[in-house]
Scaffold this active site. Sequence first.
Site, PDB file in Angstrom:
ATOM      1  N   ASP A  61       0.834  -1.214   0.000  1.00  0.00           N
ATOM      2  CA  ASP A  61       0.000   0.000   0.000  1.00  0.00           C
ATOM      3  C   ASP A  61       0.865   1.259   0.000  1.00  0.00           C
ATOM      4  OD1 ASP A  61       0.824  -0.791   2.598  1.00  0.00           O
ATOM      5  OD2 ASP A  61      -0.674   0.500   3.527  1.00  0.00           O
ATOM      6  N   GLU A 109      -0.645  -1.863   5.219  1.00  0.00           N
ATOM      7  CA  GLU A 109       0.220  -1.795   6.411  1.00  0.00           C
ATOM      8  C   GLU A 109       0.113  -0.445   7.095  1.00  0.00           C
ATOM      9  OE1 GLU A 109       3.328  -0.776   8.974  1.00  0.00           O
ATOM     10  OE2 GLU A 109       3.246   0.098   6.969  1.00  0.00           O
TER      11      GLU A 109
END
Length: 395
Positions: free
Chosen positions: A80, A138
């Site tokens: 991400d 995350e």
Amino acid sequence: MKKNLFEKLDEKETRMVEIRRYLHQHPELSFQETKTAAFITNFYQGLDCEVQTHVGGNGIVVTIDSGFPGKTLAIRADFDALPIQEETGLPFASQNSGVMHACGHDGHTAYMMILGETLIELKNQFVGKIVILHQPAEETPPGGAKGMIEAGCLEGVDHVVGIHVMSTMPTGEINYREGAIQTGRSYFKLKIKGQGGHGSSPHLSNDAIVAASHFVTATQTIVSRRLNPFEMGVVTIGSFDGKGSFNVIKDTVNLEGDVRAMSEDTRKTIQEAVKRLVIGLESMFGVTCELTYNDDYPTLINDLELTDFIVRSLKQSKISEVTEIKRCDPQPPSEDFAYYAQERPSVFFYVGAMPENGVFYPHHHPKFEINEKSLLISAKAMGSVVCDYLNGGED
């Protein structure tokens, strides 16, 4: 096997960089990484492995089975990005306004994809299984690791290993530490409600700004007066929303705070202290308070025995691009890899990625950049651990 692995990775370094640059141009925020997940999934199509998609959201689990009985090692890479407007000026800068890979997750994914492909090609040379965890989200609590674990990604897994590239560490260095290595994190919101009024008549009001200001100052005594001096803890008030007119006594103030600690006991101590301060604030100032306090990422603890095994593996592998392997200080940021470490003996270590000119920006900075030589080093470092682990070295 290791010699073959290194030779293949050398040949594929250009592809590794190309994948990283493509991902850097097309970042997606936590829990929204649908196109990135599809890109990763498509990469593994046709390869001799099992691919599970939508694991705990956008997560992808790739299983490489040697066909021979043995242990199962999970290796993790996150994918991400962050809500940051990129200012690097790179020719492959983000094409998505306000979204940027400002933490290196594009590099993590690129090296892991090429490593995964290469391990598939060499699967007849090891025993047991490799489970690749391509993890979303995350950066944003509750984090992608938690959802993937709840979806069963660690079933049958014995250990988990992860790498983070670090712009603050010289390229060529590998840094590690046993035990507590990254902080646990908590977050709180506090709404303080008093009685608004005219600035000329404070006796007819109850100023929420005064009460909130006292709370900000008092929270700083938690670390200095409530924690053992040998324990690490941080309390930060990052948001103080009390804006209003200069001659109006504020009715309500909203605060938001960030807590970091290197042990769960310390995190609990801070939480209890914050709650006591809130109770005292109501009594002292006659205000009413609404406190929301959430623990999210736990303290990241590296397993002692597995850390020792990994350090020995890295040193014995004599990776030509690695200049030093050293024990580092604990890192202040938090990391949701900690959830894996709560479930299985795990290790998280760092690969230096400082630009060659020595000018670097910290992670989460709009000018953040990594030295792309760190991708090959990461692939060889993780590959070394996999080779030694699945050839029986872990025992």
